[in-house]
Design an enzyme around this catalytic site. Structure first.
Site, PDB file in Angstrom:
ATOM      1  N   ARG A 159    -101.584  53.188 -48.518  1.00 47.06           N
ATOM      2  CA  ARG A 159    -102.287  53.927 -49.554  1.00 47.06           C
ATOM      3  C   ARG A 159    -103.172  54.952 -48.855  1.00 47.06           C
ATOM      4  NH1 ARG A 159    -102.799  48.409 -51.080  1.00 47.06           N
ATOM      5  NH2 ARG A 159    -101.776  47.908 -53.072  1.00 47.06           N
ATOM      6  N   LYS A 194    -106.267  46.660 -51.522  1.00 49.97           N
ATOM      7  CA  LYS A 194    -106.940  46.435 -52.800  1.00 49.97           C
ATOM      8  C   LYS A 194    -107.524  45.035 -52.857  1.00 49.97           C
ATOM      9  CE  LYS A 194    -104.645  49.636 -55.976  1.00 49.97           C
ATOM     10  NZ  LYS A 194    -103.828  49.760 -57.211  1.00 49.97           N
ATOM     11  N   HIS A 224     -99.244  58.913 -52.509  1.00 47.60           N
ATOM     12  CA  HIS A 224     -98.632  57.711 -53.077  1.00 47.60           C
ATOM     13  C   HIS A 224     -97.126  57.874 -53.240  1.00 47.60           C
ATOM     14  CE1 HIS A 224    -100.392  53.906 -54.152  1.00 47.60           C
ATOM     15  NE2 HIS A 224     -99.525  53.754 -55.141  1.00 47.60           N
ATOM     16  N   ARG A 280     -95.658  56.402 -50.254  1.00 48.14           N
ATOM     17  CA  ARG A 280     -95.669  54.930 -50.342  1.00 48.14           C
ATOM     18  C   ARG A 280     -94.511  54.456 -51.216  1.00 48.14           C
ATOM     19  NH1 ARG A 280     -98.873  50.158 -50.084  1.00 48.14           N
ATOM     20  NH2 ARG A 280     -99.019  49.013 -52.061  1.00 48.14           N
ATOM     21  N   HIS A 293     -98.640  43.730 -52.307  1.00 49.06           N
ATOM     22  CA  HIS A 293     -98.741  43.460 -53.739  1.00 49.06           C
ATOM     23  C   HIS A 293     -99.085  41.984 -53.970  1.00 49.06           C
ATOM     24  CE1 HIS A 293     -95.988  47.079 -54.924  1.00 49.06           C
ATOM     25  NE2 HIS A 293     -97.240  47.437 -54.735  1.00 49.06           N
ATOM     26  N   TYR A 324     -89.552  48.764 -58.197  1.00 52.14           N
ATOM     27  CA  TYR A 324     -88.705  49.485 -57.248  1.00 52.14           C
ATOM     28  C   TYR A 324     -87.240  49.075 -57.364  1.00 52.14           C
ATOM     29  CZ  TYR A 324     -93.090  51.066 -55.330  1.00 52.14           C
ATOM     30  OH  TYR A 324     -94.324  51.656 -55.190  1.00 52.14           O
TER      31      TYR A 324
END
Length: 327
Positions: free
Chosen positions: A168, A199, A268, A271, A294, A303
């Protein structure tokens, strides 16, 4: 439900090219929005369009606006949806209608707000935009002509880490030159791994490919020419301080333009490209989840839709039975 479906097929969604003048009471509400609520001109245009649609739909059904009931509004909403209007546009129209009836209710002109509690159809989640493999590689291999060698080395390294490691932008600009005290992220060159704070303040590590390591070594050889004394940031600006999010975005757009890419590129997107290309090659969803950091596999599963789109495109282009007959 059947009544709404019937309205969706029976009512033509009015989109007059030269709409008639709105009734005085509706113009009074627009004036209130302009003078009291100070709505922007563009917002007023959208609200005006919503009111024209309301008048036309109610007129086709023969329903006075002040006696409209929730089932009427559901039918009009279904007509808008059946006419091809996007869920977000319908949500804006409903918001305008809801505001009108709320205003009338405050003035004692209607007994109920027929739009209260109604929601537009759920908008589908947009697929993340990813570059093709060819465009991603072209961007990664691009070298700026006539640019400052230090800036060119930095920008090349940024692209390689974003695309090669799936970082990110916040993780990228948070990288330091080493694993010193207080470092949020760093690249271990000897171990070929990148360590970041993702995150939710969750740490993760990932592999760094040969191309990214080579780009990093070239940048580190130039970094001292720009970095201010004592600056720990891996990526610094001309002023010698840590790069910002907006600076990375600006430089990346410039890189993509110079490389001849047909689309605007943001961090992004690289990414997304990293994840999509990995999944196309490996099919290992769990591994991609770990690499992206994630928390849920559900986030990564989007995806698989990108991967299916890629496969469907290949099929349409290559399989002899996929081609539609002409004539």
């Amino acid at each position: 439900m059947a009544r709404a479906a019937k309205a969706a097929t029976a009512v033509a969604v009015p989109e007059p090219t030269s709409p008639p003048v709105l009734p005085d009471d509706l113009q009074q509400w627009l004036l209130h929005l302009k003078t009291e609520r100070r709505l922007a001109p563009r917002s007023l245009e959208l609200y005006t369009d919503a009111l024209h649609r309301l008048v036309a739909l109610a007129g086709q059904d023969g329903v006075p606006l002040r006696t409209a009931q929730p089932h009427h509004v559901r039918g009009w909403m279904a007509a808008l949806h059946g006419g091809g209007l996007a869920p977000r546009s319908i949500a804006l129209i409903l918001s305008a209608w809801r505001g009108l009836y709320r205003w009338w209710g405050q003035n004692g002109e209607v007994a109920l707000n027929p739009v209260a509690g109604l929601r537009a159809p759920k908008a589908p989640k947009p697929l993340p935009k990813a570059l093709s493999v060819e465009h991603a590689v072209a961007l990664a291999e691009h070298e700026s002509d006539g640019a400052d060698p230090a800036l060119a080395a930095r920008d090349h390294c940024i692209v390689e880490l974003l695309y090669g490691c799936g970082l990110r932008v916040g993780e990228l600009i948070g990288l330091d030159i080493g694993a010193g005290e207080g470092a949020l992220g760093w690249v271990d060159v000897a171990d070929a791994t990148v360590h970041v704070m993702g995150k939710g303040s969750k740490r993760r590590s990932g592999p760094v490919g040969t191309a990214a390591l080579e780009a990093l070594q070239r940048w580190l050889a130039q970094r001292a020419l720009l970095a201010a004394p004592g600056e720990r940031a891996l990526f610094v600006s001309r002023r010698g301080t840590r790069l910002t999010d907006s600076q990375v975005r600006s430089r990346l757009r410039r890189q993509a333009l110079q490389a001849g890419l047909p689309t605007s590129v943001h961090p992004h997107m690289l990414r997304h490209s990293y994840a999509s290309h990995l999944l196309q090659s490996s099919g290992d969803l769990r591994a991609v989840q770990e690499l992206l950091g994630h928390a849920s596999i559900t986030t990564t599963q989007i995806y698989t839709r990108l991967d299916f789109q890629h496969l469907a495109k290949v099929y349409d282009q290559a399989h002899p039975r996929a081609k539609k007959k002409e004539g």
